[in-house]
Scaffold this motif. Structure first.
Motif, PDB file in Angstrom:
ATOM      1  N   ALA A 163       0.817  -1.211   0.000  1.00  0.00           N
ATOM      2  CA  ALA A 163       0.000   0.000   0.000  1.00  0.00           C
ATOM      3  C   ALA A 163       0.852   1.264   0.000  1.00  0.00           C
ATOM      4  O   ALA A 163       0.311   2.374  -0.043  1.00  0.00           O
ATOM      5  CB  ALA A 163      -0.933  -0.002   1.204  1.00  0.00           C
ATOM      6  N   ASP A 164       2.192   1.119   0.026  1.00  0.00           N
ATOM      7  CA  ASP A 164       3.068   2.285  -0.014  1.00  0.00           C
ATOM      8  C   ASP A 164       3.117   2.878  -1.418  1.00  0.00           C
ATOM      9  O   ASP A 164       2.755   2.237  -2.405  1.00  0.00           O
ATOM     10  CB  ASP A 164       4.501   1.896   0.410  1.00  0.00           C
ATOM     11  CG  ASP A 164       4.586   1.507   1.881  1.00  0.00           C
ATOM     12  OD1 ASP A 164       3.651   1.840   2.620  1.00  0.00           O
ATOM     13  OD2 ASP A 164       5.582   0.867   2.256  1.00  0.00           O
ATOM     14  N   ASP A 165       3.595   4.107  -1.493  1.00  0.00           N
ATOM     15  CA  ASP A 165       3.812   4.754  -2.780  1.00  0.00           C
ATOM     16  C   ASP A 165       4.774   3.903  -3.613  1.00  0.00           C
ATOM     17  O   ASP A 165       5.871   3.572  -3.176  1.00  0.00           O
ATOM     18  CB  ASP A 165       4.396   6.148  -2.546  1.00  0.00           C
ATOM     19  CG  ASP A 165       4.582   6.939  -3.837  1.00  0.00           C
ATOM     20  OD1 ASP A 165       4.288   6.404  -4.920  1.00  0.00           O
ATOM     21  OD2 ASP A 165       5.030   8.096  -3.747  1.00  0.00           O
ATOM     22  N   MET A 166       4.376   3.545  -4.830  1.00  0.00           N
ATOM     23  CA  MET A 166       5.194   2.694  -5.688  1.00  0.00           C
ATOM     24  C   MET A 166       6.056   3.490  -6.655  1.00  0.00           C
ATOM     25  O   MET A 166       6.648   2.912  -7.583  1.00  0.00           O
ATOM     26  CB  MET A 166       4.300   1.709  -6.455  1.00  0.00           C
ATOM     27  CG  MET A 166       3.544   0.750  -5.566  1.00  0.00           C
ATOM     28  SD  MET A 166       2.503  -0.388  -6.503  1.00  0.00           S
ATOM     29  CE  MET A 166       1.600  -1.194  -5.185  1.00  0.00           C
ATOM     30  N   SER A 186      -6.243  -0.724  -1.863  1.00  0.00           N
ATOM     31  CA  SER A 186      -5.215   0.312  -1.749  1.00  0.00           C
ATOM     32  C   SER A 186      -3.971  -0.053  -2.542  1.00  0.00           C
ATOM     33  O   SER A 186      -3.345   0.801  -3.184  1.00  0.00           O
ATOM     34  CB  SER A 186      -4.841   0.540  -0.282  1.00  0.00           C
ATOM     35  OG  SER A 186      -5.914   1.162   0.404  1.00  0.00           O
ATOM     36  N   ALA A 187      -3.590  -1.344  -2.517  1.00  0.00           N
ATOM     37  CA  ALA A 187      -2.423  -1.785  -3.285  1.00  0.00           C
ATOM     38  C   ALA A 187      -2.656  -1.565  -4.779  1.00  0.00           C
ATOM     39  O   ALA A 187      -1.772  -1.068  -5.496  1.00  0.00           O
ATOM     40  CB  ALA A 187      -2.133  -3.251  -3.001  1.00  0.00           C
ATOM     41  N   ARG A 214      -4.742   0.569  -6.077  1.00  0.00           N
ATOM     42  CA  ARG A 214      -4.830   2.021  -6.304  1.00  0.00           C
ATOM     43  C   ARG A 214      -3.423   2.621  -6.423  1.00  0.00           C
ATOM     44  O   ARG A 214      -3.174   3.495  -7.268  1.00  0.00           O
ATOM     45  CB  ARG A 214      -5.624   2.660  -5.178  1.00  0.00           C
ATOM     46  CG  ARG A 214      -5.962   4.126  -5.409  1.00  0.00           C
ATOM     47  CD  ARG A 214      -6.875   4.639  -4.316  1.00  0.00           C
ATOM     48  NE  ARG A 214      -8.198   4.043  -4.381  1.00  0.00           N
ATOM     49  CZ  ARG A 214      -8.829   3.458  -3.367  1.00  0.00           C
ATOM     50  NH1 ARG A 214      -8.225   3.361  -2.187  1.00  0.00           N
ATOM     51  NH2 ARG A 214     -10.032   2.951  -3.524  1.00  0.00           N
ATOM     52  N   GLN A 215      -2.503   2.169  -5.574  1.00  0.00           N
ATOM     53  CA  GLN A 215      -1.125   2.642  -5.664  1.00  0.00           C
ATOM     54  C   GLN A 215      -0.495   2.219  -6.990  1.00  0.00           C
ATOM     55  O   GLN A 215       0.271   2.975  -7.606  1.00  0.00           O
ATOM     56  CB  GLN A 215      -0.297   2.087  -4.500  1.00  0.00           C
ATOM     57  CG  GLN A 215      -0.644   2.670  -3.152  1.00  0.00           C
ATOM     58  CD  GLN A 215      -0.232   4.135  -3.024  1.00  0.00           C
ATOM     59  OE1 GLN A 215       0.406   4.711  -3.888  1.00  0.00           O
ATOM     60  NE2 GLN A 215      -0.649   4.757  -1.927  1.00  0.00           N
ATOM     61  N   ALA A 232      -1.707   4.533  -9.728  1.00  0.00           N
ATOM     62  CA  ALA A 232      -1.048   5.832  -9.661  1.00  0.00           C
ATOM     63  C   ALA A 232       0.389   5.763 -10.175  1.00  0.00           C
ATOM     64  O   ALA A 232       0.915   6.756 -10.697  1.00  0.00           O
ATOM     65  CB  ALA A 232      -1.065   6.351  -8.221  1.00  0.00           C
ATOM     66  N   ALA A 233       1.019   4.599 -10.046  1.00  0.00           N
ATOM     67  CA  ALA A 233       2.428   4.461 -10.420  1.00  0.00           C
ATOM     68  C   ALA A 233       2.623   4.009 -11.861  1.00  0.00           C
ATOM     69  O   ALA A 233       3.745   4.033 -12.370  1.00  0.00           O
ATOM     70  CB  ALA A 233       3.109   3.473  -9.477  1.00  0.00           C
TER      71      ALA A 233
END
Length: 351
Positions: free
Chosen positions: A231-234, A255-256, A258-259, A262-263
């Motif tokens: 779930a951290d910023d990738m 969340s994973a 979703r990250q 975004a990445a």
């Protein structure tokens, strides 16, 4: 009461218990190097095998008898010697063989060692993380998945994605989330030397082993592993992000995903490989692959997810529709099931 049905079910449970006992015998043969010592050698007496392995002959003799009555090894009554057929060695003595089952045997042993901890989790509703199991679980999982990845990743899964193989050949940036010991990441790096690869996993011990494996494979200049939660910023942008048999294990797969969205690069691809499953339980009843997946999901996958917030607990048999719902909720506009095999679902997602 149908006494015939009682008898038939009694025999079914007896056979399952027999399988558990023989799995223990197989585990001992793997752990003690007995299968490997017999591979390609031909007939061996118990004395000769004990000498080759440095083990006590009386134990070796009983183990050989067990394996022979089970039909795993051949017994020559005239000489009193035993042999491991080459075909059986491919299953029990060679981790590089696509038919290898040694990893599965090690995983089952680790699951038994966690049985009391998982029983307590049943009572409390709390989770059990992968790192809380016996260490043999992680090595067994790597051994279990390696033959499947070697057989399927380059030949089936990646070619099923639209345009991804050409992109990898030309030079792409790839993120492997939940990489474990790095088997899948390194396989891709070896096949596509123009591309760069990053692997992440929450378990620091796995990451250390993965980096060592990259050095051993000679790809350390193009592959790097580091510890991170899914779930951290990738960071990114990535041309390809992969979840190999990992998304269902996560406490917060939305969340994973979703990250990951975004990445991704604007024209990037998300690859999700999940265990083969049906959307309805009744469509998998009696299926031996699902029997295995559900059994491991009960002890491993669901407890791991419940150990992380919010603990969605998808399980290893979530099915395509449940995974599609996760990816859609995360914001992916295109989600496709591009390949179904006996063991896996291969899913492609894009913006």
């Amino acid at each position: 009461m149908d006494l015939g049905k009682v008898e038939a079910f009694n025999q079914q449970i007896a056979q399952e218990s027999l399988g558990a006992s023989l799995t223990l015998s197989n585990y001992l043969g793997d752990r003690l190097g007995l299968f490997r010592a017999m591979a390609g050698v031909g007939l061996l007496t118990s004395e000769a095998l004990a000498e080759r392995t440095g083990l006590a002959e009386r134990y070796v003799r009983e183990w050989l008898a067990t394996q022979s009555v089970a039909g795993h090894i051949d017994y020559d009554a005239e000489s009193g010697a035993f042999a491991l057929p080459d075909e059986h060695a491919a299953v029990l003595a060679d981790d590089t063989s696509p038919a290898s089952c040694s990893g599965e045997v090690e995983v089952v042993a680790a699951m038994w060692l966690s049985a009391d901890r998982v029983a307590q989790a049943f009572r409390t509703g709390q989770g059990v993380g992968w790192h809380e199991h016996d260490a043999r679980l992680l090595t067994g999982i790597t051994r279990f998945f390696s033959p499947l990845y070697q057989m399927s990743l380059l030949e089936e899964w990646l070619p099923a994605l639209d345009g991804v193989v050409d992109r990898l050949r030309g030079g792409a940036h790839v993120l492997d989330v939940g990489c474990g010991h790095g088997t899948s990441t390194i396989l891709m790096a070896e096949a596509f030397p123009a591309s760069r690869f990053e692997g992440t996993d929450y378990h620091a011990g796995l990451i250390q082993t993965a980096n060592e494996a990259a050095v051993k494979a000679g790809v350390e200049n193009r592959v790097h592993f580091h510890a991170a939660d899914a779930a951290d910023d990738m960071a990114g942008p990535w041309d390809l992000i992969c979840f190999f048999d990992a998304l269902h294990d996560m406490g917060d797969p939305v969340s994973a995903a979703r990250q990951a969205l975004a990445a991704l690069a604007d024209d990037g691809t998300l690859l999700v490989v999940e265990p083969a499953a049906a959307d309805k339980l009744e469509d998998r009843i009696g299926n031996p692959v699902s029997m295995s997946y559900y059994a491991s999901s009960t002890v491993l996958c669901v407890p791991n997810s419940l150990s992380q917030h919010p603990g969605l607990g998808l399980g290893a048999q979530a099915g395509y529709e449940a995974i599609r719902a996760v990816l859609t909720e995360a914001g992916f506009g295109s989600v496709r099931l591009v390949l179904t095999t006996e063991y896996n679902l291969v899913i492609e997602a894009r913006r």
